[in-house]
Every structure is written in C-alpha cells, then in structure tokens.
Design a protein around this motif. Structure first.
Motif, PDB file in Angstrom:
ATOM      1  N   LEU A 102     -39.316  -9.769 -42.577  1.00  0.00           N
ATOM      2  CA  LEU A 102     -39.302  -9.089 -41.285  1.00  0.00           C
ATOM      3  C   LEU A 102     -38.774 -10.023 -40.203  1.00  0.00           C
ATOM      4  CD1 LEU A 102     -40.066  -6.609 -39.510  1.00  0.00           C
ATOM      5  CD2 LEU A 102     -42.233  -7.791 -39.106  1.00  0.00           C
ATOM      6  N   VAL A 103     -39.292 -11.245 -40.156  1.00  0.00           N
ATOM      7  CA  VAL A 103     -38.866 -12.199 -39.132  1.00  0.00           C
ATOM      8  C   VAL A 103     -37.380 -12.531 -39.295  1.00  0.00           C
ATOM      9  CG1 VAL A 103     -39.190 -14.530 -38.206  1.00  0.00           C
ATOM     10  CG2 VAL A 103     -41.181 -13.126 -38.786  1.00  0.00           C
ATOM     11  N   LEU A 104     -36.934 -12.737 -40.523  1.00  0.00           N
ATOM     12  CA  LEU A 104     -35.516 -13.014 -40.753  1.00  0.00           C
ATOM     13  C   LEU A 104     -34.650 -11.852 -40.263  1.00  0.00           C
ATOM     14  CD1 LEU A 104     -35.582 -14.696 -44.287  1.00  0.00           C
ATOM     15  CD2 LEU A 104     -35.072 -15.789 -42.088  1.00  0.00           C
ATOM     16  N   GLY A 105     -35.088 -10.634 -40.530  1.00  0.00           N
ATOM     17  CA  GLY A 105     -34.363  -9.462 -40.042  1.00  0.00           C
ATOM     18  C   GLY A 105     -34.336  -9.404 -38.526  1.00  0.00           C
ATOM     19  N   MET A 106     -35.431  -9.813 -37.905  1.00  0.00           N
ATOM     20  CA  MET A 106     -35.486  -9.819 -36.440  1.00  0.00           C
ATOM     21  C   MET A 106     -34.561 -10.891 -35.864  1.00  0.00           C
ATOM     22  SD  MET A 106     -39.535  -9.067 -35.929  1.00  0.00           S
ATOM     23  CE  MET A 106     -39.502  -8.756 -34.172  1.00  0.00           C
ATOM     24  N   VAL A 107     -34.451 -12.022 -36.544  1.00  0.00           N
ATOM     25  CA  VAL A 107     -33.520 -13.071 -36.112  1.00  0.00           C
ATOM     26  C   VAL A 107     -32.088 -12.584 -36.305  1.00  0.00           C
ATOM     27  CG1 VAL A 107     -32.659 -15.397 -36.619  1.00  0.00           C
ATOM     28  CG2 VAL A 107     -35.133 -14.975 -36.497  1.00  0.00           C
ATOM     29  N   ASP A 108     -31.780 -12.046 -37.479  1.00  0.00           N
ATOM     30  CA  ASP A 108     -30.421 -11.561 -37.777  1.00  0.00           C
ATOM     31  C   ASP A 108     -29.963 -10.489 -36.790  1.00  0.00           C
ATOM     32  OD1 ASP A 108     -30.286 -13.275 -39.941  1.00  0.00           O
ATOM     33  OD2 ASP A 108     -30.704 -11.718 -41.437  1.00  0.00           O
ATOM     34  N   ASN A 109     -30.911  -9.708 -36.288  1.00  0.00           N
ATOM     35  CA  ASN A 109     -30.561  -8.615 -35.378  1.00  0.00           C
ATOM     36  C   ASN A 109     -30.834  -8.965 -33.918  1.00  0.00           C
ATOM     37  OD1 ASN A 109     -29.732  -6.133 -37.052  1.00  0.00           O
ATOM     38  ND2 ASN A 109     -31.450  -7.019 -38.172  1.00  0.00           N
ATOM     39  N   ALA A 110     -30.993 -10.261 -33.644  1.00  0.00           N
ATOM     40  CA  ALA A 110     -31.176 -10.780 -32.278  1.00  0.00           C
ATOM     41  C   ALA A 110     -32.381 -10.191 -31.556  1.00  0.00           C
ATOM     42  CB  ALA A 110     -29.891 -10.591 -31.456  1.00  0.00           C
ATOM     43  N   VAL A 111     -33.426  -9.851 -32.298  1.00  0.00           N
ATOM     44  CA  VAL A 111     -34.669  -9.385 -31.682  1.00  0.00           C
ATOM     45  C   VAL A 111     -35.490 -10.597 -31.226  1.00  0.00           C
ATOM     46  CG1 VAL A 111     -36.822  -8.122 -32.096  1.00  0.00           C
ATOM     47  CG2 VAL A 111     -34.674  -7.281 -33.047  1.00  0.00           C
ATOM     48  N   LEU A 112     -35.433 -11.674 -32.018  1.00  0.00           N
ATOM     49  CA  LEU A 112     -36.092 -12.932 -31.673  1.00  0.00           C
ATOM     50  C   LEU A 112     -35.031 -13.984 -31.398  1.00  0.00           C
ATOM     51  CD1 LEU A 112     -38.903 -13.142 -34.390  1.00  0.00           C
ATOM     52  CD2 LEU A 112     -39.184 -12.618 -31.968  1.00  0.00           C
ATOM     53  N   ASP A 113     -35.230 -14.774 -30.329  1.00  0.00           N
ATOM     54  CA  ASP A 113     -34.298 -15.852 -30.032  1.00  0.00           C
ATOM     55  C   ASP A 113     -34.940 -17.207 -30.339  1.00  0.00           C
ATOM     56  OD1 ASP A 113     -35.972 -16.567 -27.889  1.00  0.00           O
ATOM     57  OD2 ASP A 113     -34.756 -15.508 -26.417  1.00  0.00           O
ATOM     58  N   ARG A 114     -34.188 -18.268 -30.132  1.00  0.00           N
ATOM     59  CA  ARG A 114     -34.632 -19.621 -30.460  1.00  0.00           C
ATOM     60  C   ARG A 114     -35.937 -19.975 -29.741  1.00  0.00           C
ATOM     61  NH1 ARG A 114     -32.879 -24.245 -32.552  1.00  0.00           N
ATOM     62  NH2 ARG A 114     -30.770 -23.549 -32.900  1.00  0.00           N
ATOM     63  N   LYS A 115     -36.030 -19.670 -28.444  1.00  0.00           N
ATOM     64  CA  LYS A 115     -37.249 -20.018 -27.688  1.00  0.00           C
ATOM     65  C   LYS A 115     -38.475 -19.310 -28.271  1.00  0.00           C
ATOM     66  CE  LYS A 115     -35.190 -21.241 -23.284  1.00  0.00           C
ATOM     67  NZ  LYS A 115     -35.140 -20.994 -21.845  1.00  0.00           N
ATOM     68  N   GLN A 116     -38.335 -18.056 -28.616  1.00  0.00           N
ATOM     69  CA  GLN A 116     -39.451 -17.313 -29.201  1.00  0.00           C
ATOM     70  C   GLN A 116     -39.850 -17.911 -30.550  1.00  0.00           C
ATOM     71  OE1 GLN A 116     -37.350 -13.579 -28.874  1.00  0.00           O
ATOM     72  NE2 GLN A 116     -38.882 -12.794 -27.429  1.00  0.00           N
ATOM     73  N   LEU A 117     -38.863 -18.267 -31.355  1.00  0.00           N
ATOM     74  CA  LEU A 117     -39.150 -18.887 -32.653  1.00  0.00           C
ATOM     75  C   LEU A 117     -39.831 -20.238 -32.483  1.00  0.00           C
ATOM     76  CD1 LEU A 117     -35.918 -17.945 -34.608  1.00  0.00           C
ATOM     77  CD2 LEU A 117     -38.229 -17.089 -35.022  1.00  0.00           C
ATOM     78  N   GLU A 118     -39.415 -21.007 -31.479  1.00  0.00           N
ATOM     79  CA  GLU A 118     -40.051 -22.300 -31.229  1.00  0.00           C
ATOM     80  C   GLU A 118     -41.509 -22.113 -30.816  1.00  0.00           C
ATOM     81  OE1 GLU A 118     -37.374 -24.075 -28.388  1.00  0.00           O
ATOM     82  OE2 GLU A 118     -35.990 -24.734 -29.966  1.00  0.00           O
ATOM     83  N   ARG A 119     -41.778 -21.096 -29.981  1.00  0.00           N
ATOM     84  CA  ARG A 119     -43.173 -20.807 -29.594  1.00  0.00           C
ATOM     85  C   ARG A 119     -43.992 -20.411 -30.817  1.00  0.00           C
ATOM     86  NH1 ARG A 119     -40.901 -18.351 -24.887  1.00  0.00           N
ATOM     87  NH2 ARG A 119     -41.114 -16.305 -25.811  1.00  0.00           N
ATOM     88  N   LEU A 120     -43.407 -19.600 -31.674  1.00  0.00           N
ATOM     89  CA  LEU A 120     -44.100 -19.202 -32.904  1.00  0.00           C
ATOM     90  C   LEU A 120     -44.392 -20.421 -33.779  1.00  0.00           C
ATOM     91  CD1 LEU A 120     -42.129 -15.963 -33.854  1.00  0.00           C
ATOM     92  CD2 LEU A 120     -44.507 -16.098 -33.121  1.00  0.00           C
ATOM     93  N   ALA A 121     -43.416 -21.322 -33.906  1.00  0.00           N
ATOM     94  CA  ALA A 121     -43.607 -22.524 -34.714  1.00  0.00           C
ATOM     95  C   ALA A 121     -44.734 -23.388 -34.141  1.00  0.00           C
ATOM     96  CB  ALA A 121     -42.306 -23.316 -34.805  1.00  0.00           C
ATOM     97  N   ARG A 122     -44.777 -23.522 -32.811  1.00  0.00           N
ATOM     98  CA  ARG A 122     -45.866 -24.298 -32.182  1.00  0.00           C
ATOM     99  C   ARG A 122     -47.222 -23.654 -32.453  1.00  0.00           C
ATOM    100  NH1 ARG A 122     -42.110 -24.929 -28.003  1.00  0.00           N
ATOM    101  NH2 ARG A 122     -43.041 -23.242 -26.791  1.00  0.00           N
ATOM    102  N   LYS A 123     -47.282 -22.336 -32.356  1.00  0.00           N
ATOM    103  CA  LYS A 123     -48.540 -21.618 -32.593  1.00  0.00           C
ATOM    104  C   LYS A 123     -48.999 -21.810 -34.037  1.00  0.00           C
ATOM    105  CE  LYS A 123     -51.811 -18.734 -31.465  1.00  0.00           C
ATOM    106  NZ  LYS A 123     -52.892 -19.131 -30.599  1.00  0.00           N
TER     107      LYS A 123
END
Length: 140
Positions: A102-123
């Motif tokens: 799901l997350v990969l699909g959201m990245v591929d379709n520009a639903v999640l950007d780098r900043k959002q992914l970085e926040r997720l990684a920190r969490k």
C-alpha cells in the motif's frame, strides 16, 4: 482494536459520514443537538437525524444512553481507530495484507512525499526505541 465485534464496520453513506463527523467532533450528542449543529450545512428533519443515528448504532459506530428519557449518542471508537480499521480492510482486500504494498503504491502515485515518509520513518524508529526500552526493563 481488540474487540472483534468492531473489527469490520460497514461502510458509511454520505449523510452517515456527516453525522459521524459531528459526533466525533462534539462528543456525546442528542439527536436534536446534532440536527441543530448540522442545520447550517445540511438541513435534516428530526425523523431523518434519528434514523441516521439509529443506523449508525446498528452499524456499530455509536451507542446511546438514556438521560431523562432522551437518547444521548456517543462514538464507540475514536475517528483514528475507525480509519485504521478501514485502511486495514483495504490492505487485506487489495494488497494481500501487505501494508508495504500500500505504501509503495502511495509513493508511486505521489500520494506520499519524501517529508511524509521521513516523518513516518522517525515515528517507526521512536516506537521501536520505546519497545526495546520496555523489553529491557522487563528482563531486569
């Protein structure tokens, strides 16, 4: 999310979603208070709001208590918990149970950007740190 009865809530219609949003935002409400609160954005008859609240209760989104012969409705679960269960259902149905897909699909379709992914990684890192500290304390 341990209550199996709430594991799979039925979908909400448009009006049900509006009413549910109001209940989540305003806490326990009577049908009258809900109808009045929504009047400026969505005018409903008294019988309509009562029917919607009854359906929300049948679907497992709200529960009522009786105070002075008046039904007072409250959400059975927080908005975020309901959203998590809905997404879990999507993951199970469309991604074979893989949140990563799901997350990969959201990245591929520009639903999640780098900043959002970085926040997720920190969490995720914070949660792992908390978990390892708890485990360390228990083993002492």
């Amino acid at each position: 999310m341990t209550n199996s009865k709430q594991a799979r809530l039925r979908n909400l219609g448009e009006v049900e979603q509006v009413v549910m949003d109001y209940v989540w935002s305003h806490g326990p409400v009577t049908a009258e208070r809900c109808r009045e609160g929504l009047a400026s954005s969505r005018s409903m008859k008294d019988s309509t709001i009562r029917t919607v609240l009854r359906r929300l209760e049948e679907k497992g989104y709200v529960i009522h208590e009786i105070e002075s012969r008046t039904f007072v409705y409250r959400a059975l679960d927080a908005r975020q918990n309901v959203a998590v269960r809905a997404v879990k259902g999507i993951i199970d149905r469309f991604c074979g149970g893989s949140a990563e897909q799901l997350v990969l699909g959201m990245v591929d379709n520009a639903v999640l950007d780098r900043k959002q992914l970085e926040r997720l990684a920190r969490k995720i890192a914070e949660n792992e740190s908390k978990s390892s500290k708890k485990i360390g304390r228990k083993s002492v």
